[in-house]
Design an enzyme around this catalytic site. Sequence first.
Site, PDB file in Angstrom:
ATOM      1  N   GLN A  90      -9.459  -0.013  -1.866  1.00  0.00           N
ATOM      2  CA  GLN A  90      -9.627   1.163  -1.016  1.00  0.00           C
ATOM      3  C   GLN A  90     -10.818   1.039  -0.078  1.00  0.00           C
ATOM      4  O   GLN A  90     -11.087   1.950   0.711  1.00  0.00           O
ATOM      5  CB  GLN A  90      -9.784   2.402  -1.898  1.00  0.00           C
ATOM      6  CG  GLN A  90      -8.565   2.703  -2.748  1.00  0.00           C
ATOM      7  CD  GLN A  90      -8.801   3.811  -3.756  1.00  0.00           C
ATOM      8  OE1 GLN A  90      -9.860   4.435  -3.796  1.00  0.00           O
ATOM      9  NE2 GLN A  90      -7.804   4.071  -4.605  1.00  0.00           N
ATOM     10  N   HIS A 152     -12.400   4.602  -4.895  1.00  0.00           N
ATOM     11  CA  HIS A 152     -13.137   5.865  -4.956  1.00  0.00           C
ATOM     12  C   HIS A 152     -14.480   5.769  -4.232  1.00  0.00           C
ATOM     13  O   HIS A 152     -15.533   6.062  -4.782  1.00  0.00           O
ATOM     14  CB  HIS A 152     -13.343   6.311  -6.402  1.00  0.00           C
ATOM     15  CG  HIS A 152     -12.080   6.613  -7.131  1.00  0.00           C
ATOM     16  ND1 HIS A 152     -12.059   7.171  -8.387  1.00  0.00           N
ATOM     17  CD2 HIS A 152     -10.766   6.447  -6.794  1.00  0.00           C
ATOM     18  CE1 HIS A 152     -10.805   7.320  -8.789  1.00  0.00           C
ATOM     19  NE2 HIS A 152     -10.002   6.887  -7.826  1.00  0.00           N
ATOM     20  N   GLU A 245      -8.156  18.969  -5.593  1.00  0.00           N
ATOM     21  CA  GLU A 245      -8.878  20.227  -5.429  1.00  0.00           C
ATOM     22  C   GLU A 245      -9.303  20.473  -3.988  1.00  0.00           C
ATOM     23  O   GLU A 245      -9.504  19.539  -3.215  1.00  0.00           O
ATOM     24  CB  GLU A 245     -10.148  20.228  -6.297  1.00  0.00           C
ATOM     25  CG  GLU A 245      -9.905  20.117  -7.784  1.00  0.00           C
ATOM     26  CD  GLU A 245     -11.191  20.141  -8.594  1.00  0.00           C
ATOM     27  OE1 GLU A 245     -11.088  20.123  -9.835  1.00  0.00           O
ATOM     28  OE2 GLU A 245     -12.294  20.200  -8.004  1.00  0.00           O
TER      29      GLU A 245
END
Length: 373
Positions: A90, A152, A245
């Site tokens: 990533q 991440h 979220e």
Amino acid sequence: MSRYLPLVGALLVSACADAKSPIEPDDDPSVSATTLVEGLNHPWSLAFVPGEADDEWLISERGGDLRRVVDGKLLDDAVTGVPEVVAKGQGGLFDVVPHPHFADNRRLYISYAKACDGGATTAVGHGLYADGELEQFQDVFIADACTDTAKHFGGRILFDNDGYLFITVGDRGQRERAQDTGGHGGSVIRVNDDGSVPADNPLVGQDGAKTAIWSWGHRNPQGLALHPESGEPWLNEHGPRGGDEINVVRAGINYGWPVITYGNEYYGPDIGQEKKEGYAQPLHYWVPSIAPSGMVFVTGDRYPEWRGDVVSGALKLTHLNRVAFDGTTPTGETRYLQERGERIRDVRQGPDGYLYLLTDAPDGKLLRVEPPS
């Protein structure tokens, strides 16, 4: 174990609304998108360059190139002077954001995966930009979050109305980092535009804490936008299997990952509790995960019924997501462009009021969202 107990978060957690059950989303096929540019290699971020002749836009590609779109045309040559990135997993080139006073200082900010001893970490720097050249690039923030787990990174950056720079840093795939304020993993950073730490940051004076941290307990924030009325940053972030979220980002608040989450392990079991005293509840959450990405508040006149709403891309469930809020209470969710089946990485509102999207693919696109018919 956290080096800083969640006392500040416990004092302020009542300022965050208690999360409700996920809203049942509506599907709306009335919205379409026009392809403006093709041939982008996993584009990540879109920026509109203020004051540039010929209507110049910049698009970062995760592999490390910063591409120019001038007068609606993608140029062959990438911007020179971009720092070397770790394009692995990533990792790569992330956000690109002009300084609030770009027209005067020409300062362009970039976030990226930077090589460190044993792996990579999230870094932010700036250079002077003009005519396809980025000069005098220098880092202003390098996260203490080095690891060889190429995931991440967070990587979103945002200036607020007072000129403070906010940076998201993911937990780097090592969830315990999010509760350890002795490092930057799993946090939102707030610094001055030169990387120095403001004196009123919540952890200033806390022994062993990283004073650049504004909030913590985050997993992997991938969208960051400024609320048009309150001026507060809001973010979206990836949960694991469920538990994505939306949060309003406030000083000293612990957002709970992995102590509280509405997501499960990828192999099935629960991870933590859904609620626990001292940890903030999200304003909105998704189960199952949509993998939210770039995020904006709609403020223009092109989509009058959307004004004030949060619009995000969705990577996993491949759609454009809109959540309506009454203050901090979600009141409805609508999903668009699902029939295209494209991973939407970034969402930006242009100077003309239209929403523009980037699709995450080896042959990625720049799209314009057409208002509902």
